[in-house]
Design a protein around this motif. Structure first.
Motif, PDB file in Angstrom:
ATOM      1  N   ALA A  96      20.382  -0.358  68.781  1.00  0.00           N
ATOM      2  CA  ALA A  96      21.506  -0.810  68.802  1.00  0.00           C
ATOM      3  C   ALA A  96      22.083  -1.752  68.059  1.00  0.00           C
ATOM      4  O   ALA A  96      23.362  -1.932  67.554  1.00  0.00           O
ATOM      5  CB  ALA A  96      22.261  -0.826  70.381  1.00  0.00           C
ATOM      6  N   CYS A  97      21.250  -2.754  67.555  1.00  0.00           N
ATOM      7  CA  CYS A  97      21.441  -3.903  66.859  1.00  0.00           C
ATOM      8  C   CYS A  97      21.242  -3.511  65.056  1.00  0.00           C
ATOM      9  O   CYS A  97      21.931  -4.362  64.635  1.00  0.00           O
ATOM     10  CB  CYS A  97      20.406  -5.026  66.985  1.00  0.00           C
ATOM     11  N   ILE A  98      20.961  -2.130  64.932  1.00  0.00           N
ATOM     12  CA  ILE A  98      20.665  -2.091  63.529  1.00  0.00           C
ATOM     13  C   ILE A  98      21.963  -1.739  62.682  1.00  0.00           C
ATOM     14  O   ILE A  98      22.603  -0.943  63.378  1.00  0.00           O
ATOM     15  CB  ILE A  98      19.897  -0.928  63.244  1.00  0.00           C
ATOM     16  N   ASP A  99      22.388  -2.491  61.811  1.00  0.00           N
ATOM     17  CA  ASP A  99      23.592  -2.263  61.024  1.00  0.00           C
ATOM     18  C   ASP A  99      23.315  -1.590  59.561  1.00  0.00           C
ATOM     19  O   ASP A  99      24.439  -1.029  59.035  1.00  0.00           O
ATOM     20  CB  ASP A  99      24.300  -3.640  60.842  1.00  0.00           C
ATOM     21  N   HIS A 100      22.231  -1.731  59.309  1.00  0.00           N
ATOM     22  CA  HIS A 100      21.795  -1.244  57.538  1.00  0.00           C
ATOM     23  C   HIS A 100      20.591  -0.548  57.733  1.00  0.00           C
ATOM     24  O   HIS A 100      19.469  -1.109  58.498  1.00  0.00           O
ATOM     25  CB  HIS A 100      22.076  -2.373  56.602  1.00  0.00           C
ATOM     26  N   ILE A 101      20.469   0.524  56.903  1.00  0.00           N
ATOM     27  CA  ILE A 101      19.236   1.093  56.757  1.00  0.00           C
ATOM     28  C   ILE A 101      19.244   1.276  55.157  1.00  0.00           C
ATOM     29  O   ILE A 101      20.003   2.034  54.328  1.00  0.00           O
ATOM     30  CB  ILE A 101      19.181   2.776  57.557  1.00  0.00           C
ATOM     31  N   LEU A 102      17.882   0.880  54.737  1.00  0.00           N
ATOM     32  CA  LEU A 102      17.767   0.728  53.298  1.00  0.00           C
ATOM     33  C   LEU A 102      16.690   1.939  53.010  1.00  0.00           C
ATOM     34  O   LEU A 102      15.736   1.976  53.538  1.00  0.00           O
ATOM     35  CB  LEU A 102      17.256  -0.315  52.577  1.00  0.00           C
ATOM     36  N   VAL A 103      16.996   3.123  52.346  1.00  0.00           N
ATOM     37  CA  VAL A 103      16.304   4.269  52.250  1.00  0.00           C
ATOM     38  C   VAL A 103      15.649   4.344  50.891  1.00  0.00           C
ATOM     39  O   VAL A 103      16.210   4.133  49.837  1.00  0.00           O
ATOM     40  CB  VAL A 103      16.808   5.561  52.609  1.00  0.00           C
ATOM     41  N   SER A 104      14.265   4.379  50.910  1.00  0.00           N
ATOM     42  CA  SER A 104      13.661   4.458  49.314  1.00  0.00           C
ATOM     43  C   SER A 104      13.727   5.878  48.852  1.00  0.00           C
ATOM     44  O   SER A 104      13.953   5.893  47.546  1.00  0.00           O
ATOM     45  CB  SER A 104      12.308   4.131  49.609  1.00  0.00           C
ATOM     46  N   HIS A 105      13.679   6.828  49.605  1.00  0.00           N
ATOM     47  CA  HIS A 105      13.979   8.257  48.942  1.00  0.00           C
ATOM     48  C   HIS A 105      13.942   9.369  49.890  1.00  0.00           C
ATOM     49  O   HIS A 105      13.978   8.939  51.346  1.00  0.00           O
ATOM     50  CB  HIS A 105      12.614   8.454  48.134  1.00  0.00           C
ATOM     51  N   ILE A 115      26.942   2.242  60.969  1.00  0.00           N
ATOM     52  CA  ILE A 115      25.772   1.886  60.547  1.00  0.00           C
ATOM     53  C   ILE A 115      25.692   2.485  58.820  1.00  0.00           C
ATOM     54  O   ILE A 115      25.955   3.577  58.767  1.00  0.00           O
ATOM     55  CB  ILE A 115      24.182   2.403  61.240  1.00  0.00           C
ATOM     56  N   GLN A 116      25.381   1.380  58.172  1.00  0.00           N
ATOM     57  CA  GLN A 116      25.419   1.826  56.607  1.00  0.00           C
ATOM     58  C   GLN A 116      24.062   2.509  55.977  1.00  0.00           C
ATOM     59  O   GLN A 116      22.962   1.489  56.407  1.00  0.00           O
ATOM     60  CB  GLN A 116      26.003   0.698  55.725  1.00  0.00           C
ATOM     61  N   VAL A 117      23.952   3.611  55.583  1.00  0.00           N
ATOM     62  CA  VAL A 117      22.603   4.167  55.050  1.00  0.00           C
ATOM     63  C   VAL A 117      22.809   3.942  53.669  1.00  0.00           C
ATOM     64  O   VAL A 117      23.572   4.552  53.091  1.00  0.00           O
ATOM     65  CB  VAL A 117      22.630   5.334  55.416  1.00  0.00           C
ATOM     66  N   HIS A 118      21.993   3.067  53.179  1.00  0.00           N
ATOM     67  CA  HIS A 118      22.071   2.543  51.482  1.00  0.00           C
ATOM     68  C   HIS A 118      20.844   3.495  50.771  1.00  0.00           C
ATOM     69  O   HIS A 118      19.713   3.386  51.262  1.00  0.00           O
ATOM     70  CB  HIS A 118      21.881   1.217  51.338  1.00  0.00           C
ATOM     71  N   ALA A 119      21.403   4.146  49.754  1.00  0.00           N
ATOM     72  CA  ALA A 119      20.023   4.769  49.085  1.00  0.00           C
ATOM     73  C   ALA A 119      20.768   5.294  47.675  1.00  0.00           C
ATOM     74  O   ALA A 119      22.019   5.203  47.590  1.00  0.00           O
ATOM     75  CB  ALA A 119      19.798   5.983  49.678  1.00  0.00           C
ATOM     76  N   LEU A 120      19.915   5.755  46.806  1.00  0.00           N
ATOM     77  CA  LEU A 120      20.529   6.350  45.465  1.00  0.00           C
ATOM     78  C   LEU A 120      21.520   7.570  45.864  1.00  0.00           C
ATOM     79  O   LEU A 120      21.085   8.347  46.913  1.00  0.00           O
ATOM     80  CB  LEU A 120      19.313   6.869  44.663  1.00  0.00           C
ATOM     81  N   PRO A 121      22.387   7.919  44.941  1.00  0.00           N
ATOM     82  CA  PRO A 121      23.264   9.109  45.149  1.00  0.00           C
ATOM     83  C   PRO A 121      22.284  10.436  45.537  1.00  0.00           C
ATOM     84  O   PRO A 121      22.736  11.043  46.188  1.00  0.00           O
ATOM     85  CB  PRO A 121      24.104   8.919  44.019  1.00  0.00           C
ATOM     86  N   GLU A 122      21.277  10.556  44.588  1.00  0.00           N
ATOM     87  CA  GLU A 122      20.557  11.705  44.772  1.00  0.00           C
ATOM     88  C   GLU A 122      20.099  11.911  46.263  1.00  0.00           C
ATOM     89  O   GLU A 122      19.938  13.024  46.814  1.00  0.00           O
ATOM     90  CB  GLU A 122      19.583  11.637  43.641  1.00  0.00           C
ATOM     91  N   THR A 123      19.601  10.721  46.819  1.00  0.00           N
ATOM     92  CA  THR A 123      18.939  10.715  48.226  1.00  0.00           C
ATOM     93  C   THR A 123      19.955  10.861  49.142  1.00  0.00           C
ATOM     94  O   THR A 123      19.921  11.707  50.164  1.00  0.00           O
ATOM     95  CB  THR A 123      18.336   9.386  48.481  1.00  0.00           C
ATOM     96  N   LEU A 124      21.229  10.368  48.738  1.00  0.00           N
ATOM     97  CA  LEU A 124      22.290  10.568  49.836  1.00  0.00           C
ATOM     98  C   LEU A 124      22.712  11.996  49.971  1.00  0.00           C
ATOM     99  O   LEU A 124      22.982  12.497  50.911  1.00  0.00           O
ATOM    100  CB  LEU A 124      23.418   9.535  49.809  1.00  0.00           C
ATOM    101  N   ALA A 125      22.723  12.765  48.763  1.00  0.00           N
ATOM    102  CA  ALA A 125      22.990  13.983  48.504  1.00  0.00           C
ATOM    103  C   ALA A 125      22.181  14.988  49.550  1.00  0.00           C
ATOM    104  O   ALA A 125      22.539  15.775  50.116  1.00  0.00           O
ATOM    105  CB  ALA A 125      23.032  14.402  47.324  1.00  0.00           C
ATOM    106  N   VAL A 126      20.975  14.474  49.459  1.00  0.00           N
ATOM    107  CA  VAL A 126      19.951  15.452  50.187  1.00  0.00           C
ATOM    108  C   VAL A 126      20.125  15.088  51.787  1.00  0.00           C
ATOM    109  O   VAL A 126      20.036  16.342  52.538  1.00  0.00           O
ATOM    110  CB  VAL A 126      18.511  15.020  49.906  1.00  0.00           C
ATOM    111  N   LEU A 127      20.410  14.109  52.296  1.00  0.00           N
ATOM    112  CA  LEU A 127      20.650  13.757  53.545  1.00  0.00           C
ATOM    113  C   LEU A 127      21.831  14.495  53.869  1.00  0.00           C
ATOM    114  O   LEU A 127      21.826  15.096  54.919  1.00  0.00           O
ATOM    115  CB  LEU A 127      20.823  12.326  53.532  1.00  0.00           C
ATOM    116  N   LYS A 128      23.206  14.342  53.065  1.00  0.00           N
ATOM    117  CA  LYS A 128      24.194  15.205  53.612  1.00  0.00           C
ATOM    118  C   LYS A 128      24.153  16.817  53.580  1.00  0.00           C
ATOM    119  O   LYS A 128      24.537  17.301  54.490  1.00  0.00           O
ATOM    120  CB  LYS A 128      25.348  14.753  52.376  1.00  0.00           C
TER     121      LYS A 128
END
Length: 259
Positions: A44-53, A79-92
């Motif tokens: 519950a403390c996690i506010d940011h997630i940096l995704v490599s791919h 919670i902010q999920v930070h990644a390349l636009p291509e990576t975010l498109a896959v997640l979405k």
């Protein structure tokens, strides 16, 4: 500043957890199965997630984390999920699509979701977390669009390459800077060098060639070995990196970067 190794394996088996690092207590760098070792209060403390791919072993903790903490983050920003636009498109499109998993970028409501997808780009320096950590986005060379990260510390940068094969752009980006820790992947033993090349991963010979680019006094840490391959990888590295000190990361390890 502490980085806790939650997972550092290339896949799962008993005591093998896939890639996830916890910076301080509020920033995840990748979100593999190792995230599941955190207590609910820690999640519950996690506010940011940096995704490599976008590969599953690095992202599968995100949907489960969102489900676990949603009721405990009422009134807090997403919670902010930070990644390349291509990576975010896959997640979405393939994860948060209400078929494989509910779309937590719209839950519990469109206006106040538990997750927010935030694009980044190579070369960008992010300032994140309660401690305002500076984190640079580094180039990676993998089978899908990918990045690594450099966490800036008082004694030098903690550099995580992400999943990568031979990557001249990384060494160019690191020229002239102080690196205190280099966390670089090696997935396969030398007997599987062709598979490593095709998959965009390192084997001992390609890693040894890459490390010729490394200079200065740093701590070399290896990650992402496939389950069951550790002894073969170590033996191959002993032949190709004689006299080069390195550590194999283990889950639960803590790396101190100073304040």
């Amino acid at each position: 500043m502490t980085i806790r190794v939650l997972g550092c394996s290339g896949s799962i088996a008993k005591d093998c957890r896939t890639t996830a690092f916890l910076l301080d207590d509020d920033i995840l760098i990748d979100a593999g199965t190792g995230v599941g070792d955190l207590e609910l209060t820690e999640l519950a403390c996690i506010d940011h997630i940096l995704v490599s791919h976008s590969h599953l072993d690095h992202v599968l903790g995100i949907p489960l984390l969102a489900d676990s903490v949603m009721r405990r983050r009422t009134g807090r920003p997403p919670i902010q999920v930070h990644a390349l636009p291509e990576t975010l498109a896959v997640l979405k499109n393939h994860l948060f699509n209400d078929q494989l998993w509910p779309d937590f970028t719209r839950i519990p409501s469109k206006d106040k979701p538990v997750l927010e997808l935030v694009p980044l780009q190579i070369g960008q320096v992010l300032t994140l977390g309660r401690q305002q950590r500076a984190i640079e986005v580094l180039p990676a060379a993998h089978s899908v669009p990918a990045v690594g990260y450099a966490v800036r510390g008082p004694g030098g940068d903690w550099v995580y390459t992400g999943d990568t094969g031979p990557n001249p752009a990384l060494w160019q980006a690191l020229q002239g800077r102080r690196v205190s820790h280099l966390v670089i992947e090696i997935a396969f033993p030398e007997s599987e060098h062709l598979l490593a090349k095709d998959a965009g991963h390192h084997c001992p010979s390609s890693l040894a060639a890459e490390l010729k680019q490394v200079s200065g006094d740093l701590t070399l840490m290896l990650t992402h070995v496939k389950p069951g391959e550790m002894e073969a990888v170590k033996a191959d590295l002993a032949d190709r990196l004689p006299g080069t000190p390195f550590q194999m990361l283990v889950s639960g390890q803590c790396i101190s970067l100073g304040n």
